[in-house]
Design an enzyme around this catalytic site. Structure first.
Site, short mmCIF file in Angstrom:
data_model
loop_
_atom_site.label_atom_id
_atom_site.label_comp_id
_atom_site.label_asym_id
_atom_site.label_seq_id
_atom_site.Cartn_x
_atom_site.Cartn_y
_atom_site.Cartn_z
N GLU A 178 10.28 -84.15 -9.45
CA GLU A 178 10.39 -85.42 -8.46
C GLU A 178 10.71 -85.15 -7.13
O GLU A 178 10.03 -85.67 -6.37
CB GLU A 178 11.15 -86.38 -9.40
CG GLU A 178 11.28 -87.65 -8.54
CD GLU A 178 12.59 -88.36 -8.55
OE1 GLU A 178 13.10 -88.51 -7.49
OE2 GLU A 178 13.15 -88.54 -9.84
N HIS A 220 12.86 -83.96 -13.15
CA HIS A 220 13.42 -84.68 -11.94
C HIS A 220 13.62 -83.77 -10.90
O HIS A 220 13.29 -84.02 -9.68
CB HIS A 220 15.09 -84.81 -12.50
CG HIS A 220 15.97 -85.14 -11.51
ND1 HIS A 220 16.57 -84.46 -10.75
CD2 HIS A 220 16.32 -86.61 -10.73
CE1 HIS A 220 17.47 -84.86 -9.85
NE2 HIS A 220 17.19 -86.30 -9.85
#
Lengths: 413, 430
Positions: free
Chosen positions: B73, B70
C-alpha cells in the site's frame, strides 16, 4: 430572540447548538464549569440521571444530546447540542423536534438539586479528564504549547481546568457558576433540514423566550493579550516513550482579523497538507517524522507546529523546522506550493457544506470574529482566492518563534 | 454497455448502483443528491491476513513476510519518488489509503476535481514502480509507524486481545508487520503480491456523492482500458491458503505495563467462522446488545459509573471475516481486575435471563434512527458499501436484518459466548 438558521434539504436531520459565551473573569471558571457541564449533561429535575436521559433519547429515534465546553480565544463557551431526525424521514412521520426543544429547555433551566454524591462523582469524572491528558502524546504536546505561549491569558488554561480548583468545588460554587451561566449571552444556531418547520421560531419562543437573559456576545473580547514581547524558552519533560514529541510555538505580532485569510494560506503552505513545506522536508525528504503539522489559532494570533520524532533527531528536526519558517519569510514559496495550498483550503471550505456541525461552527465563529452571521462559504472562498503571494510573505514576517517543548527520552545534551 | 443494477433503500431515501466491467472490476456508486463532496475508492480484497498463496504468474505456491500488504500500500501510493498524497494535494484534493485484515483501499475526496482524481487514482494503482532503493527507504518509514503504535494504549490493548485469542491466524500480528518481518520484503515479492491480488476481478471501485452514474462508469472504464494490454494472469482463480486455526484460544490473559494514567481492559470471545450474511447480522446483534446491556441507559453502566470504576463508556462489538469471528468488550477503567470480574459475572447473568422485549424494541427504534442519521455522513455511506462488498452481501442488508431481528436472535447469540473461549487483555500503569 434571534435564531440563526442554516437550511439545507439534502440532510435528514436537524442539529441544534445552544451556546452560552462568557469572558474569563477568574481562571477557576474552567474547573467549575467543567463539573457544572458534566452535571447538566447527566441530570435535571425531570431526568434525575444519565440512564433516564438515555432512555428518553432512545425513544426519540436515537436523538443525541450532550454538553460541550470550548475556548474561542480567551472566551469560554458552554454549548448544549442536540440532533434529531426531520419528521419527514421517520417511519410514522412523528415530530420529535418539539420534544427535543422541550427536553433541552428543561435540561438547562430546570437543573436537578445535586446531591453531595452527584457532585463528588462528577468532580472525579473531570479529574480523570485532567489526569489522563498525557495518554495522548501528540495532543498533549500541543496543549502544553498553548499553555506555554499563553501563560497568564485565559486561553492558556487547560479546557477542563486543574486539579486544585476542581478539589475546591462545592455546591455553593456550582450554584454560583450556574447563575453566571444562565445570565451569559445566548446564541442559538440550527443547521440541517428545516423543511416542514416553518414554525421553528414559534417553537423556540415557546420553550426559551422567557428564559434567555441576554444575547449580545459581540461586546466580548476574544483576545486579551496586551503585550507581544517574545521571551524565548525551551521546555523539556522527560518520559519513557518509544516516540518523542516536539512542539514549537509562534506568536503572530501585529495581526488583525484582516490577516485571517492570508495567515490561513500561510499555515496551509507551511504545514497542513501533504504538499506543505513541513510534510515535504521533514517527513518525505529527511524521514524525521511520521506526523508533522502546523496549526493556526485564529482568535489568539498564534501558530503551533507539532511532530513525533526519534529523540536522536531532536536538534536536526528543530533546525529543519526553523529553516522552513525562515524560507517563508524570505518568500521562498513556489507557484506550485502557493496554488496547491490555495486549492486545498478552497476545497476544504466547500466540503464544510456537507456537515451540519461545521456550518453551525462557521456561523458562530464569524459572529464572534466579525459580528457578522451572513458571511457565506462562497465569500470565504473568494477571500482566500484573493490572497496574493505578497500577502503571505507580509504575514510570514509577523511570525515569531517563542517556545519549544519536548516530551520524551533524554536527548543527551 | 454493461448492465447496471440498482438497490434502493426507502428508509434512507437513497440508491446504490452497481455494475461489473468486462475485465471483472466491480463498480458501486452511492448517489447522494446535492452533497458537495465526492469520494472515490479503489480497493482490493486483499489484506494483512494473506501470506500464503499461489503466485498467479508462475503458478507456484509462495509464503510472504508479515506486513507485506501494508508495505505494498505504501509503495503503490508513490510515483517515482513523489508521494501520492502530494500528487493529489497539488491539485487541491485530499487522499489516503489504508490496509486492514482483509482489504487494501486507496481513496480521494474532492468537490471539484472528480474526473482528474479518478484518472490519477487508476494511474497510481495500475503503474507500480518498485526499486531496491525505494523498498529500503520505506523500511525506515514503516519502522517509525510501527513504533508510533507501540505507544498507543488503545491499539495495544486491542492487538493483545487478538494475540490471546488466535494461535495461528495472522490477525494476531500487527497489520504493519514487525520491524524484523518487513526487513525481508523485496521488490520482487511486492510484484508477486501486486500481480496476484491487484487484478480487476479481485478489485472494486466505490464512488459516493452527487455524480452522474453513466458518466462515472464510463470514466472508470476509459481509465482502466489504458491498461488492458498488460494483463498478467488476469481472470485466473486466486488461491489462498490459511493455516488451520484451532477452536481453542492461545492464552487466557495478556497484561502489559505502559506509561498510562487510565488502565484499559478488553475482553474477547472467540467464535466459530460464519458466512458474510451472518457476519452482517452478528454486527447488528452485538451493537444492539451493547446498547441494551452496556450503554449509558443500562443499570450495569450506571452502577459501574457510580462506583467510580468507569468514566466514559463500555463498548461491545463484533468483528468477522473469512478467517476470524469474535466479540470484544472494551473500556478504560480505574480498576481493570474488578471491572473484568463484574463484566464476566454480568455476562453469565444476562445469558440466563429472558430478553427484555420492550427494551429490545426501543433500541431497535434507536438503531433505525441511527442509520438515518448516519446517511447524512458520506464517510459512513462508503463504509457500509465496502463492508457489503467484502462480506458479499447486498448494500442495504443491515437495514433489512435490523427490521427483521427478533429478541430470540439475541438470546441465541449470547449463548455462543463461552467462558472456555474467553480471553482478557489489560494495559496497566507502570
Amino acid at each position: 430572540m434571534k435564531i440563526y438558521k442554516i437550511n439545507d434539504n439534502k440532510f435528514k436531520s436537524i442539529y441544534i447548538s445552544y451556546n452560552f459565551t462568557m469572558p474569563v473573569e477568574s481562571n477557576d471558571i474552567f474547573s467549575n464549569n467543567s463539573v457544572l457541564g458534566a452535571l447538566m449533561a447527566k441530570s435535571s429535575m425531570k431526568f434525575p440521571n444519565q440512564k433516564e436521559i438515555e432512555r428518553y433519547l432512545n425513544g426519540l429515534y436515537g436523538a443525541s444530546y450532550d454538553v460541550n465546553v470550548e475556548k474561542f480565544g480567551d472566551l469560554y463557551n458552554l454549548e448544549f447540542r442536540a440532533e434529531v431526525i426531520n419528521k419527514k424521514f421517520l417511519p410514522e412521520k412523528e415530530d420529535v423536534l418539539e420534544d427535543m426543544l422541550s427536553f433541552i429547555s428543561s435540561m438547562i433551566y430546570e437543573p436537578a438539586d445535586w446531591t453531595i454524591e452527584n457532585i463528588s462523582r462528577e468532580k472525579e469524572f473531570i479529574l480523570e479528564r485532567i489526569n489522563e491528558r498525557k495518554d495522548e502524546k501528540l495532543k498533549y504536546g500541543v496543549q502544553k504549547m498553548e499553555e506555554l505561549l499563553c501563560g497568564g491569558e485565559p486561553f492558556g488554561n487547560f479546557l477542563f481546568g486543574n486539579v486544585e480548583d476542581v478539589l475546591k468545588i462545592d455546591k455553593n460554587i456550582l450554584i454560583d457558576s450556574y447563575k453566571k451561566l444562565i445570565y451569559a449571552p445566548v446564541t442559538i444556531i440550527v443547521s440541517g433540514n428545516l423543511d416542514g418547520y416553518d414554525n421553528i421560531d414559534e417553537l423556540f419562543n415557546k420553550y426559551f423566550k422567557n428564559k434567555i437573559k441576554s444575547n449580545d456576545i459581540c461586546a466580548l473580547d476574544y483576545n486579551t493579550r496586551k503585550n507581544n514581547d517574545i521571551k524565548f524558552e525551551e521546555v523539556k519533560e522527560e518520559q519513557d516513550t518509544t516516540q518523542s514529541i516536539l512542539s514549537l510555538g509562534f506568536k503572530v505580532i501585529d495581526s488583525s482579523m484582516e490577516d485571517f485569510y492570508a495567515l490561513n494560506l500561510y499555515n496551509a503552505i507551511l504545514g497542513t497538507t501533504p504538499s506543505s513545506k513541513l510534510f515535504q522536508n521533514v517527513r518525505e525528504k529527511e524521514s524525521l517524522a511520521y506526523t508533522v503539522r502546523s496549526r493556526y489559532y485564529r482568535f489568539k494570533s498564534m501558530l503551533v507546529i507539532y511532530a513525533g520524532i526519534n529523540k536522536e533527531n531532536y536538534t536536526k528536526a528543530v533546525d529543519l523546522i526553523k529553516e522552513q519558517i525562515e524560507s517563508m519569510k524570505k518568500g521562498e514559496i513556489t507557484t506550485e506550493e502557493f496554488t496547491s495550498a490555495k486549492d486545498s483550503l478552497m476545497a476544504d471550505l466547500n466540503e464544510w457544506k456537507d456537515s451540519k456541525v461545521a456550518m453551525a461552527k462557521m456561523v458562530f465563529s464569524n459572529i464572534i470574529a466579525y459580528n457578522d452571521s451572513n458571511i457565506t462559504i462562497d465569500q470565504m472562498r473568494e477571500n482566500i482566492n484573493k490572497v496574493t503571494l505578497e500577502d503571505v510573505i507580509r504575514v510570514a514576517n509577523k511570525v515569531n518563534l517563542e517556545k519549544i517543548f519536548y516530551l520524551g527520552g533524554s536527548t543527551n545534551e | 454497455m454493461n448492465k447496471i443494477s440498482v438497490e434502493v433503500s426507502e428508509e434512507l431515501d437513497e440508491s446504490t448502483f452497481s455494475t461489473k466491467l468486462d475485465n471483472g472490476l466491480e463498480i458501486y456508486i452511492c448517489k447522494k443528491k446535492n452533497f458537495t463532496k465526492k469520494i472515490g475508492m479503489f480497493g482490493t480484497k486483499y489484506g494483512s491476513v494473506v501470506n500464503d498463496f499461489i503466485d498467479i504468474t508462475t503458478g507456484k505456491r509462495i509464503k510472504v513476510p508479515d506486513g507485506i500488504a501494508h508495505f505494498l500500500e505504501h509503495k503503490l501510493f508513490e510515483k517515482e519518488g513523489a508521494n501520492a498524497l502530494d500528487l493529489f494535494s497539488k491539485i487541491g484534493v485530499s487522499s489516503n489509503a489504508y490496509t486492514s485484515f482483509d482489504q487494501t483501499v486507496y481513496y480521494f475526496e474532492t468537490s471539484e476535481k472528480f474526473a482528474e482524481s479518478i484518472a490519477m487514482l487508476v494511474k497510481l494503482i495500475k503503474e507500480p514502480y518498485f526499486t531496491d532503493e525505494n523498498v529500503e527507504k520505506e523500511q525506515g518509514i514503516i519502522g517509525q509507524e510501527i513504533s508510533m503504535y507501540d505507544d498507543d494504549p488503545s491499539f495495544m490493548v486491542y492487538f493483545n486481545t487478538l494475540k490471546a485469542m488466535y494461535q495461528k491466524n495472522p490477525v494476531r500480528i500487527d497489520i504493519a508487520g514487525t520491524i524484523e518481518s518487513i526487513s525481508h520484503i523485496t521488490k520482487d515479492l511486492l510484484y508477486t503480491c501486486y500481480n496476484t491480488f491487484y487484478s480487476p476481478q479481485n478489485m472494486f471501485f466505490v464512488v459516493v456523492g452527487d455524480v452522474d452514474i453513466d458518466e462515472t462508469i464510463k470514466l472508470i472504464k476509459e481509465n482502466m482500458s489504458k491498461y488492458e494490454k498488460d494483463r498478467k494472469g488476469e481472470n485466473k482463480k486466486i488461491e489462498k491458503f490459511y493455516q488451520i486455526e484451532p477452536e481453542e484460544i492461545a492464552q487466557k490473559q495478556i497484561t502489559q505495563k505502559m506509561d498510562v494514567y487510565l488502565p484499559q481492559l478488553c475482553i474477547g470471545y472467540k467464535l466459530n467462522l460464519c458466512d458474510g450474511y451472518e457476519i452482517a447480522k452478528n454486527e447488528i446483534i452485538v451493537s444492539i446488545l451493547s446498547d441494551m446491556y452496556f450503554s449509558k441507559q443500562s443499570d450495569f453502566f450506571e452502577n459501574e459509573y457510580n462506583l467510580g470504576r468507569v468514566n466514559d463508556s463500555i463498548y461491545m462489538q463484533y468483528e468477522g471475516s473469512e478467517t476470524f469471528s469474535h466479540v470484544l468488550i472494551s473500556t478504560t477503567t480505574t480498576d481493570v481486575d474488578l471491572v473484568e470480574q463484574d463484566i464476566l459475572t454480568y455476562i453469565n447473568k444476562i445469558k440466563s435471563e429472558e430478553i427484555d422485549e420492550e427494551l429490545f424494541n426501543v433500541i431497535k427504534r434507536k438503531k433505525i434512527g441511527e442509520s438515518i442519521l448516519a446517511s447524512d455522513n458520506l464517510n459512513i455511506c462508503y463504509r457500509r458499501l465496502i463492508d457489503s462488498i467484502i462480506d458479499n452481501t447486498n448494500v442495504y442488508t443491515d437495514i433489512e436484518v435490523l427490521k427483521n431481528l427478533k429478541a430470540n436472535d439475541l438470546k441465541e447469540f449470547l449463548n455462543k459466548l463461552s467462558e472456555k473461549n474467553r480471553v482478557t487483555s489489560k494495559i496497566i500503569a507502570k
